[in-house]
Scaffold this active site. Sequence first.
Site, PDB file in Angstrom:
ATOM      1  CB  CYS A 126       7.223  12.258  -0.076  1.00 20.19           C
ATOM      2  SG  CYS A 126       8.699  11.291   0.153  1.00 20.19           S
ATOM      3  CD  GLN A 153       9.131   5.324  -0.365  1.00 21.55           C
ATOM      4  OE1 GLN A 153       8.658   4.804   0.621  1.00 21.55           O
ATOM      5  NE2 GLN A 153       9.922   6.393  -0.257  1.00 21.55           N
ATOM      6  CG  HIS A 234       7.197   8.026  -3.302  1.00 19.47           C
ATOM      7  ND1 HIS A 234       8.355   7.924  -4.040  1.00 19.47           N
ATOM      8  CD2 HIS A 234       7.541   8.669  -2.161  1.00 19.47           C
ATOM      9  CE1 HIS A 234       9.359   8.463  -3.374  1.00 19.47           C
ATOM     10  NE2 HIS A 234       8.905   8.942  -2.225  1.00 19.47           N
ATOM     11  CG  ASN A 307       8.810  11.538  -4.988  1.00 24.19           C
ATOM     12  OD1 ASN A 307       8.526  11.251  -6.149  1.00 24.19           O
ATOM     13  ND2 ASN A 307      10.052  11.766  -4.600  1.00 24.19           N
TER      14      ASN A 307
HETATM   15  C1  2RA Z   1      12.530   9.022   0.216  1.00 26.63           C
HETATM   16  N1  2RA Z   1      10.684   9.849   1.570  1.00 26.63           N
HETATM   17  O1  2RA Z   1      11.714   8.859  -0.695  1.00 26.63           O
HETATM   18  C2  2RA Z   1      12.130   9.787   1.458  1.00 26.63           C
HETATM   19  C3  2RA Z   1      12.769  11.133   1.513  1.00 26.63           C
HETATM   20  N2  2RA Z   1      12.388  11.976   0.469  1.00 26.63           N
HETATM   21  O2  2RA Z   1      13.707   8.631   0.189  1.00 26.63           O
END
Ligand code: 2RA
Length: 329
Positions: A126, A153, A234, A307
């Site tokens: 993502c 994130q 994100h 995301n």
């Molecule tokens: C996270 N990109 O955000 C990784 C897996 N989805 O943890």
Amino acid sequence: MKIAVVGATGMVGQVMLKVLAERKFPVTELLPVASERSVGSKISFNDREYEVIGLEEAVKQKPDIALFSAGGETSLEWAPKFAAVGTTVIDNSSAWRMQPDKKLVVPEINASDLSAEDKIIANPNCSTIQMVMALAPLHKKYGISRVVVSTYQSITGTGVKAVQQLENEYKGEKGEMAYPYPIHRNAIPQCDVFEENGYTKEEMKLTNETKKILKDDSVHVTATAIRIPVVGGHSESVNITFKNDFELGEIRRILKEFPGITLQDNTDVNTYPMPIYAEGKDDVFIGRIRRDLSQPNSLNMWIVADNLRKGAATNAVQIAEYLVDNKLV
Ligand code: 2RA
């Protein structure tokens, strides 16, 4: 089309079903697939109820396309079994992404690389997807030599347990911990496990997947991935150094014209992307575009995307749409 969604009861699987319905994907038969403990449970799709089936049964039914979001182990074991019966697999795990013979696809960038022979196609990570959506058109025009990215994130990237931990912490309640630390009122400088080189797997995905999608190992990428108590998407602070100088106005025009990008960039009226507004949308939102005054041929930007959607489910469905539209399945 007979479509299987493997991991249908999971967070991304549920969004895959939602996006398939929203985009009116031509599903004539749906196979919701999950682990044995979920077999027999019911899910609804397009106002109909479907019974969840297991992987063995799903392979027997030979779907045209199987969207996978069930973890790397399941994908490594089962994607080849689906491919062997003629199914085209689009996998959201990291299992196949860096395999030299597997395509790693963001449709707006490299869908044209796909052929009918591609029976296992990898959906990028993502945080990679939203970043390369900005990098690709700029790399084509100016050539990128280096990228420094810090990500902020959403906890939905970790899964349901993390979302539940945050909700419990909001309410001051005890519960199962997805992290060894509190998420509420915190920032955790670790997404996924650490590798020998001191980077996390998440950070190395940003480096390695970007090179593969841009087809250019000379693009240097260094990443720091942070988990923050946000659910909508994100966010990424991206610093890019180009091989050549640029005009900011042209940078904005190139990004504005690239399919799937929405510019939100007007500091006069405090307009910039934020996950609370990106949530539930499919575009990649870009703002805070400004020259890096400390470094020639360099600029900064802020990139936000949901995301679970463009970062996972929507990108996978867009790959499926490309396959159908171009008669590759
Ligand atoms: C996270 N990109 O955000 C990784 C897996 N989805 O943890």
